[in-house]
Motif scaffolding. Structure first.
Motif, PDB file in Angstrom:
ATOM      1  N   ASN A  25       6.227  -3.545   6.786  1.00  0.00           N
ATOM      2  CA  ASN A  25       5.068  -4.449   5.739  1.00  0.00           C
ATOM      3  C   ASN A  25       5.713  -5.287   5.228  1.00  0.00           C
ATOM      4  OD1 ASN A  25       2.689  -3.076   6.736  1.00  0.00           O
ATOM      5  ND2 ASN A  25       3.295  -1.230   4.424  1.00  0.00           N
ATOM      6  N   ARG A  56       4.336   3.758  -3.872  1.00  0.00           N
ATOM      7  CA  ARG A  56       4.844   1.882  -3.469  1.00  0.00           C
ATOM      8  C   ARG A  56       5.427   0.991  -3.365  1.00  0.00           C
ATOM      9  NH1 ARG A  56      -0.559   2.947  -6.120  1.00  0.00           N
ATOM     10  NH2 ARG A  56      -2.535   3.272  -4.337  1.00  0.00           N
ATOM     11  N   GLU A  89      -1.471  -4.074  -1.999  1.00  0.00           N
ATOM     12  CA  GLU A  89      -2.080  -3.458  -2.447  1.00  0.00           C
ATOM     13  C   GLU A  89      -3.003  -4.070  -3.773  1.00  0.00           C
ATOM     14  OE1 GLU A  89      -3.946  -0.589  -4.857  1.00  0.00           O
ATOM     15  OE2 GLU A  89      -2.757  -0.730  -2.888  1.00  0.00           O
ATOM     16  N   GLU A  90      -1.787  -5.286  -4.166  1.00  0.00           N
ATOM     17  CA  GLU A  90      -1.831  -6.684  -4.966  1.00  0.00           C
ATOM     18  C   GLU A  90      -0.175  -7.337  -5.241  1.00  0.00           C
ATOM     19  OE1 GLU A  90      -1.018  -5.598  -9.453  1.00  0.00           O
ATOM     20  OE2 GLU A  90      -1.224  -4.010  -8.843  1.00  0.00           O
ATOM     21  N   ALA A 116      -4.083  -6.408   4.707  1.00  0.00           N
ATOM     22  CA  ALA A 116      -4.842  -4.808   4.280  1.00  0.00           C
ATOM     23  C   ALA A 116      -3.426  -4.053   3.763  1.00  0.00           C
ATOM     24  CB  ALA A 116      -5.318  -3.715   5.686  1.00  0.00           C
ATOM     25  N   TYR A 117      -2.147  -4.240   3.939  1.00  0.00           N
ATOM     26  CA  TYR A 117      -1.465  -3.961   4.045  1.00  0.00           C
ATOM     27  C   TYR A 117      -0.619  -4.061   2.244  1.00  0.00           C
ATOM     28  CZ  TYR A 117       1.453  -7.729   6.133  1.00  0.00           C
ATOM     29  OH  TYR A 117       2.121  -8.616   5.979  1.00  0.00           O
ATOM     30  N   GLN A 119       0.785  -1.311  -0.128  1.00  0.00           N
ATOM     31  CA  GLN A 119       0.441   0.050   0.088  1.00  0.00           C
ATOM     32  C   GLN A 119       0.984   1.424  -0.252  1.00  0.00           C
ATOM     33  OE1 GLN A 119      -3.248   0.395  -0.682  1.00  0.00           O
ATOM     34  NE2 GLN A 119      -4.341  -1.301  -0.277  1.00  0.00           N
ATOM     35  N   ASP A 120       2.082   1.073   0.492  1.00  0.00           N
ATOM     36  CA  ASP A 120       2.995   2.120   0.706  1.00  0.00           C
ATOM     37  C   ASP A 120       3.860   2.160   0.572  1.00  0.00           C
ATOM     38  OD1 ASP A 120       3.705   1.341   3.642  1.00  0.00           O
ATOM     39  OD2 ASP A 120       0.940   2.770   3.694  1.00  0.00           O
TER      40      ASP A 120
END
Length: 214
Positions: A154, A180, A208-209, A205-206, A148-149
């Motif tokens: 993460n 990202r 994105e894909e 949740a962290y 996500q970032d």
């Protein structure tokens, strides 16, 4: 000047089309890039050149060698290579094999051509099940993850998830992608464990894909 083909040439053509059809049907069933028509035409083309070479003056093995060279160009066209994997090698090998079958039919070795066609189909169908069975026990996949970032924590958390599932991993690359963090892993595990890990990643949740490239 004779406009009618010899009977033995017609038999060669018939055997070539039949053998190419056997292999082509298997490829079409699996929805490969070189499907039914392509495989039949490759087999028939190899037979045609082999037959034509037998009527040439001072005919030698150069025609056969050139057939293999030409087939190499076709085979190269179905191979796709990206940064981490190569796809289409089996299809290229099938094209190469079918050309050999066509040449065997062209020189009149019908039993050899038919035997090779049957063996090729067996290898493509039965051996595929063997590979699937092996993947249940040992599987290597390239995993692409976009977070996500840019938080490096993460990445460490994802590593802990891998360790929890006892999945062996090696980090291939790490990069920045549209603000990202993007990471590529090579994973080694069994199919069941990988499916469990994938189900868990869906809820992280962290992330994105993520996707795989075998």
């Amino acid at each position: 000047m004779d406009f009618l083909p010899e009977n033995n040439d017609l038999v060669s053509i018939g055997v070539s089309v039949f053998c190419g059809s056997l292999v082509g049907l298997e490829r079409e069933y699996r929805n490969k890039s070189a499907g039914f028509r392509t495989i039949v035409l490759i087999c028939l083309g190899a037979t045609a050149f082999t037959i034509a070479s037998s009527y040439g003056i001072g005919s030698d093995d150069r025609i056969a060698a050139n057939i293999i060279t030409g087939i190499g160009f076709i085979g190269a066209g179905v191979i796709f290579k990206d940064k981490f994997s190569v796809m289409g090698l089996t299809t290229a090998a099938v094209i190469w094999m079918v050309a050999g079958i066509g040449m065997a039919a062209g020189i009149g070795y019908y039993g050899l051509a038919l035997s090779l066609a049957v063996i090729t189909v067996i290898i493509l169908s039965v051996f595929n099940k063997v590979e699937n069975a092996m993947e249940r026990l040992f599987l290597t996949r390239t995993l692409f993850v976009v977070f996500q970032d840019m938080d490096i924590n993460n990445l460490e958390e994802l590593k802990r998830q891998l360790d929890k599932h006892h999945i062996k991993y090696a980090r291939k690359t790490i990069s920045k992608r549209s603000r990202r963090l993007s990471v590529v892993f090579e994973l080694t595990t069994d199919r069941k464990t990988l499916q469990q890990f994938n189900n868990e990643m869906m809820n992280l949740a962290y992330i994105e894909e993520f996707y795989y490239n075998s």
